[in-house]
Scaffold this motif. Structure first.
Motif, PDB file in Angstrom:
ATOM      1  N   VAL A 314       0.888  -0.982   0.418  1.00  0.00           N
ATOM      2  CA  VAL A 314      -0.150  -0.256   0.218  1.00  0.00           C
ATOM      3  C   VAL A 314       1.035   1.331   0.168  1.00  0.00           C
ATOM      4  N   THR A 315      -0.089   2.416  -0.400  1.00  0.00           N
ATOM      5  CA  THR A 315       0.598   3.854  -0.345  1.00  0.00           C
ATOM      6  C   THR A 315       0.248   4.659   1.248  1.00  0.00           C
ATOM      7  N   LEU A 316       1.255   4.768   1.572  1.00  0.00           N
ATOM      8  CA  LEU A 316       1.100   5.795   2.553  1.00  0.00           C
ATOM      9  C   LEU A 316      -0.382   6.549   2.100  1.00  0.00           C
ATOM     10  N   PRO A 317      -1.911   7.096   3.085  1.00  0.00           N
ATOM     11  CA  PRO A 317      -2.667   7.710   1.983  1.00  0.00           C
ATOM     12  C   PRO A 317      -2.568   9.182   2.542  1.00  0.00           C
ATOM     13  N   VAL A 318      -2.269   9.916   1.022  1.00  0.00           N
ATOM     14  CA  VAL A 318      -2.212  10.877   0.812  1.00  0.00           C
ATOM     15  C   VAL A 318      -3.096  12.245  -0.543  1.00  0.00           C
ATOM     16  N   GLN A 319      -3.034  13.332  -0.143  1.00  0.00           N
ATOM     17  CA  GLN A 319      -3.988  14.134  -0.561  1.00  0.00           C
ATOM     18  C   GLN A 319      -2.417  15.233  -1.671  1.00  0.00           C
ATOM     19  N   TYR A 320      -3.075  15.530  -2.127  1.00  0.00           N
ATOM     20  CA  TYR A 320      -2.197  16.682  -3.709  1.00  0.00           C
ATOM     21  C   TYR A 320      -2.665  18.017  -2.346  1.00  0.00           C
ATOM     22  N   ASP A 321      -1.702  18.098  -3.159  1.00  0.00           N
ATOM     23  CA  ASP A 321      -1.324  19.476  -1.729  1.00  0.00           C
ATOM     24  C   ASP A 321      -1.753  20.781  -2.805  1.00  0.00           C
ATOM     25  N   THR A 322      -2.827  21.118  -2.711  1.00  0.00           N
ATOM     26  CA  THR A 322      -3.433  22.601  -3.328  1.00  0.00           C
ATOM     27  C   THR A 322      -2.231  23.728  -3.832  1.00  0.00           C
ATOM     28  N   ALA A 323      -1.933  24.004  -2.812  1.00  0.00           N
ATOM     29  CA  ALA A 323      -0.762  24.886  -2.618  1.00  0.00           C
ATOM     30  C   ALA A 323       0.254  25.185  -3.596  1.00  0.00           C
ATOM     31  N   ASP A 324       0.199  23.423  -4.102  1.00  0.00           N
ATOM     32  CA  ASP A 324       1.894  23.207  -4.938  1.00  0.00           C
ATOM     33  C   ASP A 324       2.018  21.839  -5.529  1.00  0.00           C
ATOM     34  N   ALA A 325       1.574  21.341  -6.619  1.00  0.00           N
ATOM     35  CA  ALA A 325       1.236  20.309  -7.067  1.00  0.00           C
ATOM     36  C   ALA A 325       2.678  18.991  -7.475  1.00  0.00           C
ATOM     37  N   ASN A 326       3.491  19.213  -6.632  1.00  0.00           N
ATOM     38  CA  ASN A 326       4.333  18.189  -7.016  1.00  0.00           C
ATOM     39  C   ASN A 326       4.732  17.732  -5.225  1.00  0.00           C
ATOM     40  N   ARG A 327       3.714  18.224  -4.557  1.00  0.00           N
ATOM     41  CA  ARG A 327       4.271  17.976  -3.219  1.00  0.00           C
ATOM     42  C   ARG A 327       2.591  17.218  -2.704  1.00  0.00           C
ATOM     43  N   VAL A 328       2.906  16.421  -1.865  1.00  0.00           N
ATOM     44  CA  VAL A 328       1.532  15.579  -1.284  1.00  0.00           C
ATOM     45  C   VAL A 328       1.021  15.747   0.449  1.00  0.00           C
ATOM     46  N   LEU A 329       0.299  16.357   1.023  1.00  0.00           N
ATOM     47  CA  LEU A 329      -0.217  16.531   2.018  1.00  0.00           C
ATOM     48  C   LEU A 329      -0.818  14.960   3.146  1.00  0.00           C
ATOM     49  N   VAL A 330      -0.358  14.245   3.910  1.00  0.00           N
ATOM     50  CA  VAL A 330      -0.704  13.132   4.926  1.00  0.00           C
ATOM     51  C   VAL A 330      -2.493  13.504   5.259  1.00  0.00           C
ATOM     52  N   ASP A 331      -2.695  12.407   4.215  1.00  0.00           N
ATOM     53  CA  ASP A 331      -4.006  12.018   4.722  1.00  0.00           C
ATOM     54  C   ASP A 331      -4.534  11.543   6.374  1.00  0.00           C
ATOM     55  N   ARG A 332      -4.573  12.373   7.289  1.00  0.00           N
ATOM     56  CA  ARG A 332      -4.640  11.853   8.491  1.00  0.00           C
ATOM     57  C   ARG A 332      -5.398  10.882   8.818  1.00  0.00           C
ATOM     58  N   ALA A 333      -6.686  11.078   8.959  1.00  0.00           N
ATOM     59  CA  ALA A 333      -7.513  10.120   8.997  1.00  0.00           C
ATOM     60  C   ALA A 333      -7.694   8.799   8.076  1.00  0.00           C
ATOM     61  N   LYS A 334      -6.813   8.638   6.777  1.00  0.00           N
ATOM     62  CA  LYS A 334      -6.860   7.082   6.587  1.00  0.00           C
ATOM     63  C   LYS A 334      -5.945   6.995   7.084  1.00  0.00           C
ATOM     64  N   SER A 335      -4.328   7.772   6.743  1.00  0.00           N
ATOM     65  CA  SER A 335      -3.234   7.183   7.471  1.00  0.00           C
ATOM     66  C   SER A 335      -3.059   6.695   8.805  1.00  0.00           C
ATOM     67  N   ASP A 336      -3.952   7.175   9.687  1.00  0.00           N
ATOM     68  CA  ASP A 336      -4.055   6.972  10.560  1.00  0.00           C
ATOM     69  C   ASP A 336      -4.665   5.354  11.051  1.00  0.00           C
ATOM     70  N   GLN A 337      -5.606   4.863  10.295  1.00  0.00           N
ATOM     71  CA  GLN A 337      -6.356   3.534   9.717  1.00  0.00           C
ATOM     72  C   GLN A 337      -4.755   2.311   9.190  1.00  0.00           C
ATOM     73  N   VAL A 338      -4.134   3.054   8.728  1.00  0.00           N
ATOM     74  CA  VAL A 338      -2.587   2.286   8.662  1.00  0.00           C
ATOM     75  C   VAL A 338      -1.911   1.861   9.711  1.00  0.00           C
TER      76      VAL A 338
END
Length: 370
Positions: A314-338
């Protein structure tokens, strides 16, 4: 942002080590989990070369570096290993990595490998290197202290404070204590694949990426080390060119590599066995608890039942950073499940990956059994 759940982590079980079955001998087993090679490796005595192989292994004393500032050890029979593929631009890695020899290094690839109790199954969580995280304060190998940083790229932890900082960062994100640390560099990964005689993969689409020096037509290929390294590093030649897409290629290659290792006849060729042992021990940097051929042997024996079909990637659940398309942010709720699933030694729920950011390279490389 990263999960800082304070619930306990886990520690290695202290049961008796299982002795090899008679007639099979003690062989170096290479268990490699991709990215830049990313691998968990084991070794054997081999008698007359024992001392030489021991001398090849580089290690880092993670316990001494981090002290008591770590998640609690919990003995439940599982293991957690941080596996890094180093993106060094120094020495022999300059040519393999395609960069300049500036002596810098980054964690080009990172995976948390969770071995479940009984060592029959594993979950592997890939952490995108472009993830923005809260990096904790770290002390580098020269003793310089670096303060905690907000919105730091994940792979900057390694370049800031080396292996110990990378481990500390992952433990802060997950709340899970890493039982072991294994690092593989560019040139070593290339040599390992060559020593194995290459790895067979089948591509459903052609790949042409000048940046990673990889050009493959659609169809079956026996990749040599240089091509394999190009495959696990390519991002512009397939899909949307994202790091998330590259992770999908890495995970598919990892399974192909595991399948190759399982079927290669190293026991029938003492030279092949020695070459693998020599390359593997030169390639890896481990935590101090794995820093001998004997320890690697014991560790590998505990993993020898694992095959490609026993690994959930699996890949750590993330969401694209709306301020920078080259970065991603941890989806905390989903990553907590992992992380909570791994802490409890349970399978990662499928719901953890739903609705999260994903690259578009899925299915470019067929996985064994497809």
């Amino acid at each position: 942002m990263p999960d800082r759940d304070s619930k306990p982590g886990r520690r290695r079980a202290k049961g008796r080590r299982r002795k090899p079955r008679p007639g099979r001998g003690r062989a170096l087993r290479v268990v490699a989990w991709s990215a830049a090679g990313v691998a968990v490796l084991g070794g054997t005595g081999l008698g007359y070369v024992y001392v030489k192989l021991n001398g090849n292994i580089k290690s880092v004393d993670i316990n001494q570096a981090l002290g008591a500032d770590r998640p609690e050890n919990v003995d439940n029979g599982s293991q957690d290993i941080l596996v890094l593929g180093s993106d060094s631009r120094a020495g022999s890695n300059k040519k393999a990595g395609g960069g300049t020899d500036d002596g810098s290094a980054r964690s080009d690839t990172a995976m948390v490998v969770h071995i479940y109790q009984g060592h029959k199954k594993a979950s592997i969580v890939s952490i995108p290197r472009d993830t923005l995280i809260e990096r904790p304060s770290c002390t580098d190998k020269d003793g310089t202290e670096h303060p905690a940083q907000h919105d730091a790229m994940f792979n900057s932890a390694y370049s800031t404070g080396g292996a110990a900082c990378a481990v500390k960062t992952v433990e802060a994100m997950s709340g899970i204590r890493m039982d072991h640390y294994v690092e593989v560099d560019f040139s070593g990964f290339q040599d390992l694949v060559d020593d194995l005689g290459g790895v067979q993969v089948t591509t459903r689409k052609a790949i042409d990426d000048p940046d990673s020096h990889l050009e493959l037509s659609a169809g079956a290929h026996q990749l040599d080390g240089k091509q394999a390294l190009g495959l696990v590093r390519t991002r512009h030649g397939v899909g949307d060119g994202s790091d998330l897409g590259r992770i999908q290629l890495q995970q598919a290659f990892m399974k192909a590599l595991m399948d190759q290792i399982k079927h290669v006849g190293v026991l029938s060729s003492p030279k092949k066995l020695y070459d693998l042992a020599d390359t593997a021990t030169k390639t890896v940097t481990t935590d101090s608890e794995l820093a001998s051929v004997k320890d690697l042997t014991s560790f590998a024996n505990g993993l020898k039942g694992l095959g490609a079909n026993d690994m959930n990637m699996v890949t750590l659940p993330v969401q694209y950073d709306t301020a920078d398309a080259n970065r991603v942010l941890v989806d905390r709720a989903k990553s907590d499940q992992v992380w909570k699933a791994l802490k409890a030694d349970r399978a990662v729920p499928r719901s953890a990956g739903r609705g999260t950011a994903a690259g578009t390279a899925d299915g470019v490389v067929e996985q064994p059994g497809e």
